[in-house]
Design a protein around this motif. Sequence first.
Motif, PDB file in Angstrom:
ATOM      1  N   ARG A  62     -10.938   8.605   4.626  1.00  0.00           N
ATOM      2  CA  ARG A  62     -11.787   7.454   4.299  1.00  0.00           C
ATOM      3  C   ARG A  62     -11.824   7.224   2.792  1.00  0.00           C
ATOM      4  O   ARG A  62     -11.821   6.088   2.333  1.00  0.00           O
ATOM      5  CB  ARG A  62     -13.194   7.662   4.825  1.00  0.00           C
ATOM      6  N   ARG A  63     -11.850   8.292   2.021  1.00  0.00           N
ATOM      7  CA  ARG A  63     -11.885   8.156   0.565  1.00  0.00           C
ATOM      8  C   ARG A  63     -10.542   7.699  -0.004  1.00  0.00           C
ATOM      9  O   ARG A  63     -10.502   7.094  -1.069  1.00  0.00           O
ATOM     10  CB  ARG A  63     -12.281   9.478  -0.086  1.00  0.00           C
ATOM     11  N   GLN A  64      -9.444   7.981   0.694  1.00  0.00           N
ATOM     12  CA  GLN A  64      -8.123   7.664   0.182  1.00  0.00           C
ATOM     13  C   GLN A  64      -7.666   6.253   0.527  1.00  0.00           C
ATOM     14  O   GLN A  64      -6.736   5.751  -0.080  1.00  0.00           O
ATOM     15  CB  GLN A  64      -7.084   8.667   0.708  1.00  0.00           C
ATOM     16  N   ARG A  65      -8.297   5.643   1.492  1.00  0.00           N
ATOM     17  CA  ARG A  65      -7.861   4.306   1.905  1.00  0.00           C
ATOM     18  C   ARG A  65      -8.239   3.276   0.852  1.00  0.00           C
ATOM     19  O   ARG A  65      -9.361   3.246   0.376  1.00  0.00           O
ATOM     20  CB  ARG A  65      -8.504   3.935   3.236  1.00  0.00           C
ATOM     21  N   PRO A  66      -7.302   2.425   0.525  1.00  0.00           N
ATOM     22  CA  PRO A  66      -7.628   1.378  -0.444  1.00  0.00           C
ATOM     23  C   PRO A  66      -8.586   0.354   0.169  1.00  0.00           C
ATOM     24  O   PRO A  66      -8.622   0.170   1.390  1.00  0.00           O
ATOM     25  CB  PRO A  66      -6.273   0.750  -0.762  1.00  0.00           C
ATOM     26  N   GLU A  67      -9.329  -0.291  -0.686  1.00  0.00           N
ATOM     27  CA  GLU A  67     -10.274  -1.306  -0.227  1.00  0.00           C
ATOM     28  C   GLU A  67      -9.553  -2.472   0.443  1.00  0.00           C
ATOM     29  O   GLU A  67      -9.980  -2.998   1.436  1.00  0.00           O
ATOM     30  CB  GLU A  67     -11.091  -1.829  -1.423  1.00  0.00           C
ATOM     31  N   HIS A  68      -8.442  -2.869  -0.168  1.00  0.00           N
ATOM     32  CA  HIS A  68      -7.717  -4.025   0.338  1.00  0.00           C
ATOM     33  C   HIS A  68      -6.223  -3.723   0.335  1.00  0.00           C
ATOM     34  O   HIS A  68      -5.687  -3.273  -0.669  1.00  0.00           O
ATOM     35  CB  HIS A  68      -8.004  -5.242  -0.559  1.00  0.00           C
ATOM     36  N   VAL A  69      -5.600  -3.953   1.442  1.00  0.00           N
ATOM     37  CA  VAL A  69      -4.158  -3.763   1.545  1.00  0.00           C
ATOM     38  C   VAL A  69      -3.518  -5.139   1.550  1.00  0.00           C
ATOM     39  O   VAL A  69      -3.861  -5.991   2.374  1.00  0.00           O
ATOM     40  CB  VAL A  69      -3.791  -2.989   2.835  1.00  0.00           C
ATOM     41  N   GLU A  70      -2.616  -5.326   0.612  1.00  0.00           N
ATOM     42  CA  GLU A  70      -1.952  -6.624   0.521  1.00  0.00           C
ATOM     43  C   GLU A  70      -0.962  -6.799   1.661  1.00  0.00           C
ATOM     44  O   GLU A  70      -0.355  -5.846   2.126  1.00  0.00           O
ATOM     45  CB  GLU A  70      -1.227  -6.743  -0.813  1.00  0.00           C
ATOM     46  N   GLU A  71      -0.810  -8.033   2.072  1.00  0.00           N
ATOM     47  CA  GLU A  71       0.161  -8.352   3.110  1.00  0.00           C
ATOM     48  C   GLU A  71       1.559  -8.234   2.524  1.00  0.00           C
ATOM     49  O   GLU A  71       1.744  -8.389   1.319  1.00  0.00           O
ATOM     50  CB  GLU A  71      -0.077  -9.766   3.619  1.00  0.00           C
ATOM     51  N   PRO A  72       2.551  -7.970   3.371  1.00  0.00           N
ATOM     52  CA  PRO A  72       3.919  -7.907   2.849  1.00  0.00           C
ATOM     53  C   PRO A  72       4.344  -9.274   2.318  1.00  0.00           C
ATOM     54  O   PRO A  72       3.934 -10.312   2.841  1.00  0.00           O
ATOM     55  CB  PRO A  72       4.753  -7.484   4.052  1.00  0.00           C
TER      56      PRO A  72
END
Length: 141
Positions: A62-72
Amino acid sequence: MYAYTRDLAAAQDLAQEAFCRAYARWGRVSGYHDPAAWVTRVAWNLATSRWRRLQTAASFLRRQRPEHVEEPSPDRVALATALATLPAEQRRAVILYHLADLPIRQIARQEGVAENTIKSRLHRGRAALAAKLSEEGEGNA
């Protein structure tokens, strides 16, 4: 153990591990008043340790996941779509050479073919990709 873990496979693994530990220490465990209670306690302790490890791992993730993942990017999507149209041998050769940065010799060894075969697959794969990507580029213009 199943009632505690709610996972049949994990419960079976815990019970098996507890019995293995009892077997390894049987000289001492057999002298206990209730060896089965010792096995049960060991299984319970293993289950608790497993639960703690899972909680720690989940917290870490949970701590390692980025807040926002950009679309390809559209280029990445177009490349993936074009790669999917290639025959499997050409697709593997192109991906291993260009994306995984493996040398031709290693790809040939891994695929169990001659180096010239890999060169041929790369040539044909790149030509097909170029044609497919130029078609898509013209269709968007």
